[in-house]
Design an enzyme around this catalytic site. Structure first.
Site, PDB file in Angstrom:
ATOM      1  N   GLU A  67      -6.570   6.582  -1.484  1.00 52.43           N
ATOM      2  CA  GLU A  67      -6.480   5.394  -0.649  1.00 52.43           C
ATOM      3  C   GLU A  67      -6.988   4.138  -1.351  1.00 52.43           C
ATOM      4  O   GLU A  67      -6.405   3.059  -1.203  1.00 52.43           O
ATOM      5  CB  GLU A  67      -7.236   5.615   0.665  1.00 52.43           C
ATOM      6  CG  GLU A  67      -6.616   6.677   1.564  1.00 52.43           C
ATOM      7  CD  GLU A  67      -5.147   6.422   1.836  1.00 52.43           C
ATOM      8  OE1 GLU A  67      -4.780   5.269   2.114  1.00 52.43           O
ATOM      9  OE2 GLU A  67      -4.363   7.381   1.746  1.00 52.43           O
ATOM     10  N   HIS A  98       0.841  -1.206   0.000  1.00 53.41           N
ATOM     11  CA  HIS A  98       0.000   0.000   0.000  1.00 53.41           C
ATOM     12  C   HIS A  98       0.872   1.250   0.000  1.00 53.41           C
ATOM     13  O   HIS A  98       0.639   2.181  -0.789  1.00 53.41           O
ATOM     14  CB  HIS A  98      -0.902  -0.038   1.236  1.00 53.41           C
ATOM     15  CG  HIS A  98      -1.761   1.171   1.412  1.00 53.41           C
ATOM     16  ND1 HIS A  98      -3.092   1.206   1.053  1.00 53.41           N
ATOM     17  CD2 HIS A  98      -1.484   2.404   1.935  1.00 53.41           C
ATOM     18  CE1 HIS A  98      -3.585   2.402   1.335  1.00 53.41           C
ATOM     19  NE2 HIS A  98      -2.632   3.142   1.878  1.00 53.41           N
ATOM     20  N   GLU A  99       1.895   1.290   0.855  1.00 49.00           N
ATOM     21  CA  GLU A  99       2.755   2.467   0.939  1.00 49.00           C
ATOM     22  C   GLU A  99       3.637   2.612  -0.291  1.00 49.00           C
ATOM     23  O   GLU A  99       3.879   3.726  -0.771  1.00 49.00           O
ATOM     24  CB  GLU A  99       3.610   2.405   2.205  1.00 49.00           C
ATOM     25  CG  GLU A  99       2.814   2.374   3.500  1.00 49.00           C
ATOM     26  CD  GLU A  99       1.815   3.522   3.595  1.00 49.00           C
ATOM     27  OE1 GLU A  99       2.082   4.605   3.035  1.00 49.00           O
ATOM     28  OE2 GLU A  99       0.764   3.340   4.231  1.00 49.00           O
ATOM     29  N   HIS A 126       1.641   4.256  -2.959  1.00 50.33           N
ATOM     30  CA  HIS A 126       1.593   5.707  -2.776  1.00 50.33           C
ATOM     31  C   HIS A 126       2.832   6.358  -3.383  1.00 50.33           C
ATOM     32  O   HIS A 126       2.745   7.426  -4.000  1.00 50.33           O
ATOM     33  CB  HIS A 126       1.506   6.052  -1.291  1.00 50.33           C
ATOM     34  CG  HIS A 126       0.120   6.020  -0.733  1.00 50.33           C
ATOM     35  ND1 HIS A 126      -0.952   6.617  -1.371  1.00 50.33           N
ATOM     36  CD2 HIS A 126      -0.374   5.497   0.411  1.00 50.33           C
ATOM     37  CE1 HIS A 126      -2.044   6.452  -0.642  1.00 50.33           C
ATOM     38  NE2 HIS A 126      -1.725   5.766   0.436  1.00 50.33           N
TER      39      HIS A 126
END
Length: 405
Positions: A266, A164-165, A168
Site C-alpha cells: 500500500e 494508486h490502483e 498496483h
C-alpha cells in the site's frame, strides 16, 4: 534482497512475494500430510507414534501429484472466473466513456501519460468510499470505483486514487494478491475438507498394526493387553493432536502470508500515485476522506483486501491488511512533501454533483464546513440560505464541462 529506492523496493517485494506464494504450495502439502496422519490414526489400531508418522509420510509421496493437480485446477478456475465472482459479490458493472466521461477521461489521461494499457472501468453503486484493481493479465485488468467515491472526491483526489490502483497494476501487486487469495482459499478448502472427514470418519474400524492383528492382542495376559490398548490409544491421540495442529497452523500461516502481501504494497502504491500525478496533497486528502468510510456491504474479506482502504481492523495490527491511514499520510508528508489537513468529517446532508460542486440540502441543519486547504473542500459559499452570490462582468466565473470554475 536489499532495497534502496522505490524500484528496488518493488523488485524486492515481488521476489519476496514469489517466495511466499511458493510457501503457500508447501502449506498445501503440509495439509495433505496432516490428512494422512488423521487417516492412519483412525484406521490403524495399536501402533506407536513413529509408525504413524512414517506411514503418513509414505502415503504423502503418491498423493503429491494429486494435491498439486487439485491446487492447479483451483487456480485455473479462479484465473478465468475470479472477476465474475468479484462482480457478483460487489455488484460491479462495466461502464463506458459515454456513461462516465469524467472518470473515464481521468483514467485514460493517466494511462496515456505513462504509456499504461487502459484497464476496464467498473462502477459499484454504493455510498462507500473505495476503489480497487483486479485482474491477472493485460486483458483482464480492471479498476472499480464506487459511486460514493465519485460524489465525495474532487477530480484531483479521484485522479490520485486511480493512480494508486494503476500502480498496483504496474507493480504486479494485483496478480500477486489475486493468486495469494486463490491459494489461501485452497488451503482453507483442504482444511475444511479434512475437518469434515475427521468428524465423519468414526473410531470403530481399526485394521490393526502389524498385518491385520491388533497391536494389543499379542499380549499373553489381560493386564498387559489392557496396558497395550491404553498405550496405543494414547499414541493415536497424540498423532491426531499433531495432525489437527498442523492443519490449524497451515491455515493460520496462509492467512498471515496473504495479509502480509497486502500490507507490504500500500505504501508503494501511494508513492506510485504521487509519481503519476505529481500531487501528494491530493493523495493525502483522498485518504483522509476515504478513512473509515470504505466498507462495501456484502463484500468478502478477500475483496476488501484489494481496496484502497480496508476499515476492517485486525487484532493488534496482526490481521490488518493495510497500514493505518495515519501511517500512510505520515509517509507521504515525510517523503513526498505533502501537507496533512488532518481527519476530515464529510458532510452527510450534502449531495455532490459530477463536478464535486456542493448543492444545499433540502432539509436539515447545515453542519460545519470542511477545513480549507490546498486540496481540502472549501466552505459552502451559500451558507444557511442556500443562495450563492452571483458575479457579473469580466470576472464572472465561466461554466465548464463540470460546472462553474
Amino acid at each position: 534482497m536489499a532495497a534502496y529506492g522505490l524500484y528496488t523496493h518493488i523488485a524486492s517485494n515481488k521476489f519476496r512475494s514469489m517466495l511466499l506464494l511458493a510457501g503457500l504450495f508447501v502449506l498445501i502439502y503440509v495439509m495433505v500430510y496432516a490428512g494422512a496422519l488423521l487417516v492412519e490414526a483412525l484406521s490403524t489400531s495399536g501402533a506407536p507414534v513413529d509408525y504413524y508418522l512414517a506411514a503418513a509420510l509414505h502415503d504423502l509421496i503418491p498423493a503429491l501429484p494429486y494435491a498439486t493437480g487439485a491446487a492447479a485446477l483451483w487456480i485455473v478456475i479462479a484465473y478465468f472466473f475470479h472477476q465474475s465472482i468479484i462482480d457478483a459479490v460487489t455488484g460491479g458493472e462495466d461502464v463506458t466513456r459515454k456513461q462516465q466521461p469524467r472518470l473515464y477521461n481521468l483514467l485514460e489521461n493517466l494511462c496515456i501519460s505513462r504509456g499504461i494499457a487502459m484497464p476496464k472501468l467498473k462502477i459499484i453503486d454504493s455510498d462507500a468510499l473505495n476503489a480497487f484493481a483486479t485482474g491477472l493479465n493485460r486483458r483482464q485488468y480492471s479498476v472499480t470505483v464506487t459511486t460514493g467515491l465519485l460524489r465525495a472526491l474532487n477530480d484531483q483526489e479521484i485522479e490520485a486514487v486511480l493512480g494508486h490502483e494503476l500502480t498496483h497494476i504496474r507493480n504486479g501487486d494485483v496478480q500477486m494478491m489475486v493468486v495469494a487469495v486463490i491459494i489461501a482459499g485452497a488451503v482453507g478448502f483442504f482444511a475444511e475438507l479434512f475437518f469434515r472427514s475427521f468428524t465423519n470418519f468414526g473410531w470403530g474400524y481399526g485394521r490393526g498394526y502389524g498385518g491385520g492383528s491388533s497391536w494389543s492382542s499379542s499380549s499373553s495376559s489381560s493386564s498387559s493387553s489392557s496396558s497395550d490398548r491404553k498405550g496405543s490409544g494414547g499414541a493415536a491421540a497424540i498423532v491426531i493432536v499433531i495432525a489437527v495442529a498442523l492443519i490449524a497452523l497451515a491455515w493460520l500461516l496462509s492467512q498471515l502470508v496473504r495479509l502480509a502481501l497486502s500490507r507490504s504494497r500500500e505504501l508503494l502504491a501511494d508513492a506510485g500515485s504521487v509519481e503519476l500525478t505529481k500531487n501528494p496533497d491530493a493523495m493525502i486528502s483522498a485518504l483522509r476522506k476515504i478513512e473509515n468510510r470504505g466498507e462495501l456491504p456484502g463484500a468478502t474479506s478477500a475483496v476488501m483486501e484489494l481496496c484502497v482502504d480496508n476499515p476492517r481492523e485486525g487484532f493488534a495490527d496482526l490481521f490488518a491488511t493495510h497500514p493505518s491511514v495515519q501511517a500512510r499520510v505520515q509517509a507521504l508528508v515525510e517523503f513526498a512533501g505533502g501537507h496533512d489537513p488532518g481527519p476530515l468529517a464529510l458532510r452527510s446532508d450534502t449531495a455532490m454533483d459530477p463536478g464535486n460542486q456542493a448543492q444545499p440540502a433540502a432539509t436539515g441543519p447545515v453542519p460545519p464546513a470542511l477545513p480549507s486547504g490546498p486540496w481540502g473542500q472549501t466552505p459552502d459559499p451559500a451558507g444557511a440560505s442556500g443562495a450563492v452570490p452571483s458575479r457579473s462582468g469580466p470576472w464572472a466565473r465561466p461554466a465548464g464541462p463540470w460546472g462553474p470554475h
